[in-house]
Structures are given as C-alpha cells and as structure tokens.
Design a protein around this motif. Sequence first.
Motif, PDB file in Angstrom:
ATOM      1  N   GLY A 309       6.134 -31.012   1.769  1.00 15.57           N
ATOM      2  CA  GLY A 309       5.480 -30.850   3.070  1.00 15.57           C
ATOM      3  C   GLY A 309       3.967 -30.964   2.984  1.00 15.57           C
ATOM      4  N   GLN A 310       3.430 -30.771   1.772  1.00 18.27           N
ATOM      5  CA  GLN A 310       1.961 -30.849   1.622  1.00 18.27           C
ATOM      6  C   GLN A 310       1.472 -32.286   1.455  1.00 18.27           C
ATOM      7  OE1 GLN A 310       1.569 -28.339  -1.787  1.00 18.27           O
ATOM      8  NE2 GLN A 310       2.484 -26.635  -0.658  1.00 18.27           N
ATOM      9  N   VAL A 331      12.122 -34.250   3.710  1.00 16.88           N
ATOM     10  CA  VAL A 331      10.808 -33.884   4.261  1.00 16.88           C
ATOM     11  C   VAL A 331       9.993 -35.154   4.545  1.00 16.88           C
ATOM     12  CG1 VAL A 331       8.640 -32.676   3.796  1.00 16.88           C
ATOM     13  CG2 VAL A 331      10.813 -31.650   3.078  1.00 16.88           C
ATOM     14  N   ASP A 334      11.328 -36.810   7.637  1.00 15.38           N
ATOM     15  CA  ASP A 334      10.945 -36.067   8.848  1.00 15.38           C
ATOM     16  C   ASP A 334       9.465 -36.261   9.175  1.00 15.38           C
ATOM     17  OD1 ASP A 334      13.486 -35.179   8.959  1.00 15.38           O
ATOM     18  OD2 ASP A 334      13.073 -33.149   8.214  1.00 15.38           O
ATOM     19  N   ASN A 335       8.632 -36.365   8.129  1.00 13.70           N
ATOM     20  CA  ASN A 335       7.182 -36.466   8.356  1.00 13.70           C
ATOM     21  C   ASN A 335       6.704 -37.916   8.486  1.00 13.70           C
ATOM     22  OD1 ASN A 335       7.196 -33.729   8.198  1.00 13.70           O
ATOM     23  ND2 ASN A 335       6.165 -33.574   6.224  1.00 13.70           N
TER      24      ASN A 335
END
Length: 420
Positions: A309-310, A331, A334-335
């Motif tokens: 996520g980072q 992730v 999704d991002n």
Amino acid sequence: MTTETDQSPNLLQTARNQFNNVADILGLETGLRKVLLTCKRELTVNFPVQMDNGTAEVYTGYRFQHNVARGPAKGGIRYHPGLTPDDLRALAMLMTWKCATVDIPYGGAKGGVVVDPKNLSQPELERLTRRYATEISLMIGPDTDIAAPDVNTDSQTMAWIMDTYSMQKGYSVTAVVTGKPINIGGAEGRGEATARGVQYVIREACREKNIQLEGAKIAVQGFGNVGATVARLLAEDGALIVAISDSANGLYNPQGLDLKNVTIYQQEHHSLAGYPNADGISNQDLLGLDCDILIPAAFENQLNGQNAGQVKAKIVVEAANGPSNLEADRVFHDNGIFLVPDILANAGGVTVSYFEWVQDLQSFFWNEAETNRRLNTIMSKAFGEVHKIAQERKVDMRTAAYILAVGRVAEACLTRGIYP
Ligand code: NAD
C-alpha cells in the motif's frame, strides 16, 4: 550470480496457488491439473567430496524437471545452505511458465546443492561441482535438460559442468549448459541479457501507460548483476535513477544518481555506505518512494500485504523472481499500479540462454547486436501478448502471463496425449 537470499518457506504454495487460480480461469480438467502441479522427474544425490584437509564430506544435491511437453528442460543450478526440495519444485515450475510466456521451446527445471560455497576453497568448489555434475549426468544433456547459473553459481561453475560432462562423453558438448564463458561457447550479451529484457519491457510498459522514459524517476532495489545493469541501461535511455540499494545500504538523490561514480565508490569501499551526493535510505523507504517506476531486483517476498500500500510508483517491474506475493498483487491492482510480472519481466536471461544453446548446436555464433535485436523482438512480442490478454479478460498482467503460459503448456500436453 551471488544472490544473498534465504528461501521463502511458502514458495511452493505460492506457485501452486498461482497455478490453481489460472487453471480455474482456463477450466483445466483435474487430471491435467495434477500433471502440471507435479515435477516429472526428481533426482536426489548424496555424494562425497574430498576436502583440502584430506577428510571427506557428504553433500546433498538435486535436479528436478517440472514439465518437458514443449521441449527439453531448462533451469539454473543454485548453491545454498537453505535449499529445499519444495523450493526447487516451485522454481522448476516457474521456469516452465517463464519459457512458455516468451514462447521458447523449453520446459522447466531447477537443481542445486545444499552448501554455502563461501565456506569452500576454490579447489573444493571445483571438486564438488564436478562430482555433482557427474551425479546428475543421468538427467542433464543438450537434448534433455540444459543447466544454467543461478544463486551462488556463475560462468566458471558452468565451465566445470560442461567440461565434466564432455569428459564422460569423450567429446565437447558445449550445449549441455548455458551462461558459459564466451571462449567455450557462451553467447555474446548473455551477461546483460536479463537486464536488457527488463529494459525492453519497461519501454513497452511506458508506451502503454503514456510515461516518458526520458526523465522518468526510477528506484531499483538490489544493486547486483541485474539491478545495477538495468539501472545503467535505463539511465542510458535518459531515465533518472533516484534510488538504489543493496542488502546493507540504500542511496537516494531526487535529481538522479551518477551511476558511474556510485559504481566506482562501491568497488573502492565494498559498500554503498557513505557515498557523497546522496542521502541514505532504508530498503522499506525505497519501496515507498515517490517515483514513476519501481524495480525490485534483489530477491523474493519483498512486497506483501503490509507494505504494498505504500508503493507510489505507477509501474512495478519484477526483475527479481517472486518479489511480490498475491496480497501485494491485489493491492497493486486496487491502487491502479501496473505490474510487469517476473515470468515476463526477467525472461530475457533464459531467452538469451536459449540463443546460446541454439548457437552451440549450430556452431555458428552471432554478435551482441544480433542477440539484442532478437531479444527485443521476443520480449516485445511477449509483452504485447500478455497485455492483450490482460485487457481482453480484464485481469492483471501476472494473471494474464499465467493464462498465456499455462495455456501453452496445457495445450502441448493435450496435443501429445498420455503415453501409452
Ligand atoms: P546478485 O546477487 O548479483 O544481486 C542481488 C542484489 O540484491 C545484491 O546487490 C544484494 O546486495 C542485494 N540485496 C540482497 N538483499 C537485499 C535486500 N534485503 N534489500 C535490497 N537489496 C538486497 O543477483 P542477481 O543475479 O542480480 O539476481 C537478482 C534477482 O534477479 C534474483 O531474484 C534472481 O533470481 C533474479 N534473476 C536473475 C537472473 C540473472 O540472469 N542473473 C535471471 C532471472 C532472474
């Protein structure tokens, strides 16, 4: 190659999960799934090596072939104290998919010896390699199973294996291994091939994502054989390499690092620590840097559900094998981060190994420009095929690469049928 890596305990589970996901999408029937989940041949050898002090040590080695439906088995040999049969099963399976992704006519294999080569003298290492090569000569051969360097093995290891195999045959068999020194049948361009392949897919990915490579900010985790070379090649394309790291230290300069100076400094100090003209950065912070492209080029399991996520990069290109796990994939998806998976991104190495084998078999050698031209053709075509599947099926690039690769291998198995 000298990757400092501990093997992940769940490498095989991850490989099987990835396969099963795609087997569901492709609707593969149960019998075929069982075939593709299993290594075709597994050889374990326990053999003595005479040490310099006159005593004998017994070492354990392996050679596993996953699937040979599309051609002879191909895969590296690694020396590592933590090597396990399950790691090799996973890595052999990944080789099958990697070869099929770029459509070269090989199946997958992997082998190695449970040993820390740092604890052996050069003569001990040579005796271990020659005895291991003799033990696995039941399986390897230019028509059956072609070995290559992997973690902690290199062109010298391949030269010893080639020589040992040739001595037993009574004539020179250069095509039994790839990644050899050039003077005994190695290919021009093999040393840089994995990094070149990464460069070629990055160019394609930038085109797809409308990112100008010239001036793009790039962070590279792992400044080794692949990472340092890909950083140099991308800098030659005009990209700004803003961060690099090795196992101990990282460097960050938002204006771009001067890689020539960094390399000279690293050679002189045997470390990146203390390099002027850059700030220090931890590996975790490097992964989360504000940049256009992130290239994990160290080893597996670096990006997971906790830290993915980072990631702020728009594109992640897996130069290393297995640097992101399935949660990280989700992730990224999704991002909106575009992931170029390992079985596509780092397939340049095995592709030029294939070129080396072809040249050895023909005793007709190409120059480096010819190698790079053909490599570019194969990598760009594979990228295009994977990307097309990703768009058509609305899946991420890893799933698309697996659909392409597993589909090709499954089709070959079905076409050949079951013997007898
Ligand atoms: P290498 O040993 O030359 O380089 C690995 C680098 O990673 C070193 O600089 C090391 O210091 C660094 N490193 C180790 N731990 C790290 C950590 N925690 N954080 C950051 N850096 C760390 O190995 P290589 O040949 O460059 O291979 C790198 C990866 O690429 C591996 O996953 C390998 O399986 C994969 N790969 C290599 C090839 C090839 O042709 N060499 C081909 C396909 C895939």
